[in-house]
Design a protein around this motif. Structure first.
Motif, PDB file in Angstrom:
ATOM      1  N   LYS A 117       0.760  -1.270  -0.205  1.00 37.03           N
ATOM      2  CA  LYS A 117       0.551  -0.243  -0.233  1.00 37.03           C
ATOM      3  C   LYS A 117       1.248   1.088   0.073  1.00 37.03           C
ATOM      4  N   SER A 118       0.808   1.944  -0.673  1.00 37.44           N
ATOM      5  CA  SER A 118       1.570   2.932  -1.298  1.00 37.44           C
ATOM      6  C   SER A 118       0.345   4.676  -1.105  1.00 37.44           C
ATOM      7  N   GLU A 119       1.180   5.802  -1.126  1.00 34.01           N
ATOM      8  CA  GLU A 119       0.613   7.106  -0.866  1.00 34.01           C
ATOM      9  C   GLU A 119       0.418   7.228  -2.565  1.00 34.01           C
ATOM     10  N   ASP A 120       1.728   7.267  -3.165  1.00 32.33           N
ATOM     11  CA  ASP A 120       1.261   7.447  -4.567  1.00 32.33           C
ATOM     12  C   ASP A 120       0.987   6.697  -5.894  1.00 32.33           C
ATOM     13  N   GLY A 121       0.179   5.527  -5.216  1.00 35.54           N
ATOM     14  CA  GLY A 121      -0.578   5.058  -6.085  1.00 35.54           C
ATOM     15  C   GLY A 121       0.076   4.024  -6.464  1.00 35.54           C
ATOM     16  N   LEU A 122       0.733   4.070  -6.903  1.00 36.43           N
ATOM     17  CA  LEU A 122       1.480   2.654  -7.406  1.00 36.43           C
ATOM     18  C   LEU A 122       1.406   1.458  -6.691  1.00 36.43           C
ATOM     19  N   GLN A 123       1.093   0.691  -7.875  1.00 33.02           N
ATOM     20  CA  GLN A 123       1.641  -1.218  -6.795  1.00 33.02           C
ATOM     21  C   GLN A 123       1.668  -1.399  -8.563  1.00 33.02           C
ATOM     22  N   ASP A 124       3.133  -2.126  -7.614  1.00 36.98           N
ATOM     23  CA  ASP A 124       4.094  -2.846  -8.045  1.00 36.98           C
ATOM     24  C   ASP A 124       3.962  -4.170  -8.001  1.00 36.98           C
ATOM     25  N   LEU A 125       4.353  -5.573  -8.644  1.00 41.30           N
ATOM     26  CA  LEU A 125       4.444  -6.473  -8.012  1.00 41.30           C
ATOM     27  C   LEU A 125       6.014  -6.669  -8.421  1.00 41.30           C
ATOM     28  N   ASN A 126       6.977  -7.116  -6.985  1.00 43.76           N
ATOM     29  CA  ASN A 126       8.260  -7.213  -8.027  1.00 43.76           C
ATOM     30  C   ASN A 126       8.331  -9.077  -8.082  1.00 43.76           C
ATOM     31  N   VAL A 127       9.048  -9.655  -9.674  1.00 45.98           N
ATOM     32  CA  VAL A 127       8.969 -10.654 -10.072  1.00 45.98           C
ATOM     33  C   VAL A 127      10.725 -11.080 -10.060  1.00 45.98           C
ATOM     34  N   ALA A 128      10.629 -12.532  -9.647  1.00 50.21           N
ATOM     35  CA  ALA A 128      12.220 -12.876  -9.986  1.00 50.21           C
ATOM     36  C   ALA A 128      12.008 -14.620 -10.272  1.00 50.21           C
ATOM     37  N   VAL A 129      13.141 -14.584 -11.640  1.00 50.93           N
ATOM     38  CA  VAL A 129      12.928 -16.453 -12.684  1.00 50.93           C
ATOM     39  C   VAL A 129      13.794 -16.412 -12.376  1.00 50.93           C
ATOM     40  N   ASP A 130      13.742 -17.564 -11.546  1.00 44.05           N
ATOM     41  CA  ASP A 130      15.346 -17.866 -11.807  1.00 44.05           C
ATOM     42  C   ASP A 130      15.916 -19.187 -12.884  1.00 44.05           C
ATOM     43  N   ASN A 131      17.111 -19.784 -12.731  1.00 48.26           N
ATOM     44  CA  ASN A 131      17.264 -20.697 -13.918  1.00 48.26           C
ATOM     45  C   ASN A 131      16.290 -21.045 -15.325  1.00 48.26           C
ATOM     46  N   VAL A 132      16.398 -19.635 -15.962  1.00 48.28           N
ATOM     47  CA  VAL A 132      15.273 -19.187 -17.481  1.00 48.28           C
ATOM     48  C   VAL A 132      15.939 -19.579 -18.562  1.00 48.28           C
ATOM     49  N   LYS A 158      17.575 -19.621 -21.893  1.00 48.38           N
ATOM     50  CA  LYS A 158      18.462 -18.706 -22.632  1.00 48.38           C
ATOM     51  C   LYS A 158      17.820 -18.545 -23.301  1.00 48.38           C
ATOM     52  N   ALA A 159      16.910 -18.880 -24.082  1.00 52.19           N
ATOM     53  CA  ALA A 159      16.639 -18.416 -25.122  1.00 52.19           C
ATOM     54  C   ALA A 159      15.501 -17.239 -24.625  1.00 52.19           C
ATOM     55  N   LEU A 160      14.760 -17.037 -23.873  1.00 49.30           N
ATOM     56  CA  LEU A 160      13.825 -16.194 -23.041  1.00 49.30           C
ATOM     57  C   LEU A 160      14.669 -14.523 -22.887  1.00 49.30           C
ATOM     58  N   THR A 161      15.694 -15.104 -22.264  1.00 46.02           N
ATOM     59  CA  THR A 161      17.131 -13.830 -22.086  1.00 46.02           C
ATOM     60  C   THR A 161      17.319 -13.583 -23.424  1.00 46.02           C
ATOM     61  N   ASP A 162      17.681 -14.497 -24.410  1.00 42.50           N
ATOM     62  CA  ASP A 162      18.032 -13.625 -26.053  1.00 42.50           C
ATOM     63  C   ASP A 162      17.068 -12.755 -26.296  1.00 42.50           C
ATOM     64  N   GLU A 163      15.609 -12.992 -26.124  1.00 38.61           N
ATOM     65  CA  GLU A 163      14.675 -12.569 -26.823  1.00 38.61           C
ATOM     66  C   GLU A 163      14.092 -11.503 -25.852  1.00 38.61           C
ATOM     67  N   THR A 197       8.683  -3.596 -16.104  1.00 37.44           N
ATOM     68  CA  THR A 197       9.053  -2.975 -16.455  1.00 37.44           C
ATOM     69  C   THR A 197      10.668  -2.935 -15.534  1.00 37.44           C
ATOM     70  N   ASP A 198      11.694  -2.551 -15.999  1.00 31.26           N
ATOM     71  CA  ASP A 198      12.580  -2.324 -15.613  1.00 31.26           C
ATOM     72  C   ASP A 198      13.045  -4.156 -15.471  1.00 31.26           C
ATOM     73  N   VAL A 199      13.577  -4.544 -16.172  1.00 32.31           N
ATOM     74  CA  VAL A 199      13.783  -5.939 -16.811  1.00 32.31           C
ATOM     75  C   VAL A 199      15.441  -5.624 -15.539  1.00 32.31           C
ATOM     76  N   LYS A 200      16.239  -6.854 -15.370  1.00 32.56           N
ATOM     77  CA  LYS A 200      17.114  -6.645 -14.886  1.00 32.56           C
ATOM     78  C   LYS A 200      17.715  -8.345 -15.524  1.00 32.56           C
ATOM     79  N   ILE A 201      18.777  -8.379 -16.734  1.00 34.27           N
ATOM     80  CA  ILE A 201      19.030 -10.645 -16.825  1.00 34.27           C
ATOM     81  C   ILE A 201      20.334 -10.618 -15.984  1.00 34.27           C
ATOM     82  N   THR A 202      20.022 -11.396 -15.187  1.00 36.21           N
ATOM     83  CA  THR A 202      21.920 -11.866 -14.635  1.00 36.21           C
ATOM     84  C   THR A 202      22.009 -13.606 -14.829  1.00 36.21           C
ATOM     85  N   THR A 203      23.391 -13.650 -14.473  1.00 35.88           N
ATOM     86  CA  THR A 203      23.360 -15.568 -14.924  1.00 35.88           C
ATOM     87  C   THR A 203      22.577 -16.052 -14.394  1.00 35.88           C
ATOM     88  N   PHE A 204      21.754 -16.342 -13.263  1.00 43.25           N
ATOM     89  CA  PHE A 204      20.971 -16.695 -12.509  1.00 43.25           C
ATOM     90  C   PHE A 204      19.786 -16.803 -12.856  1.00 43.25           C
TER      91      PHE A 204
END
Length: 166
Positions: free
Chosen positions: A69-84, A86-91, A128-135
């Motif tokens: 719950k936030s004052e600014d009205g933005l409601q973001d869901l944080n997501v992390a997918v492990d060991n995905v 390689k085709a998805l990271t390339d795309e 948004t703000d997608v970050k790709i790491t090795t893992f």
């Protein structure tokens, strides 16, 4: 006003203790060669979508945190997918500079009823703000990315509006 956290707590509280929650993610974009389907389990599963179509979900580790719950009205869901895949990271790497957002759809199933997700329609968000790491791949998902939306949604030209040419 109820929050996502309240709704999830209520859903978990009303569910029998023997019931297992099966969480799934669907990741899609019009430029992807395929749609990616993940289930947070140790093995692949065939689950029935809200449309009645059976779909194979690949086993994957992923986490998500529900919006706070936030004052600014933005409601973001944080997501992390492990060991995905390689085709998805390339795309995802190939999408740099495109205006269209990657869509993520969250569905939850109950182990006693794999014939449909708990909520219909399922929750679909823009990543948004997608970050790709090795893992892993991490990102922030929101209902709509207004910053990337075109300001004028309708194009004014003489073909559509003939009196502009007078």
């Amino acid at each position: 006003m109820p929050t996502w956290d309240d709704a999830v707590k209520e859903a978990f509280a009303s569910c029998p203790k023997s019931e297992v929650h099966i969480h799934t993610l669907q990741i899609s974009h019009s430029l992807f060669s395929q749609t990616y389907w993940f289930v947070r389990q140790r093995q692949d599963m065939i689950l029935t979508l809200e449309t009645g179509q059976d779909q194979l979900f690949k086993a994957a580790g992923f986490q998500f945190t529900l919006p706070e719950k936030s004052e600014d009205g933005l409601q973001d869901l944080n997501v992390a997918v492990d060991n995905v895949d390689k085709a998805l990271t390339d795309e995802l790497d190939g999408l740099e500079g495109t205006r269209e957002d990657v869509k993520i759809t969250y569905r939850m199933y109950l182990s006693s009823d794999l014939s449909k997700p708990v909520q219909d329609p399922p929750l679909t968000l823009s990543i948004t703000d997608v970050k790709i790491t090795t893992f892993s791949i991490t990102g922030r998902a929101s209902f709509q990315n207004f910053l990337r939306k075109q300001f004028l949604t309708e194009h004014y030209n003489t073909e559509t509006f003939p009196t502009l040419g007078d």
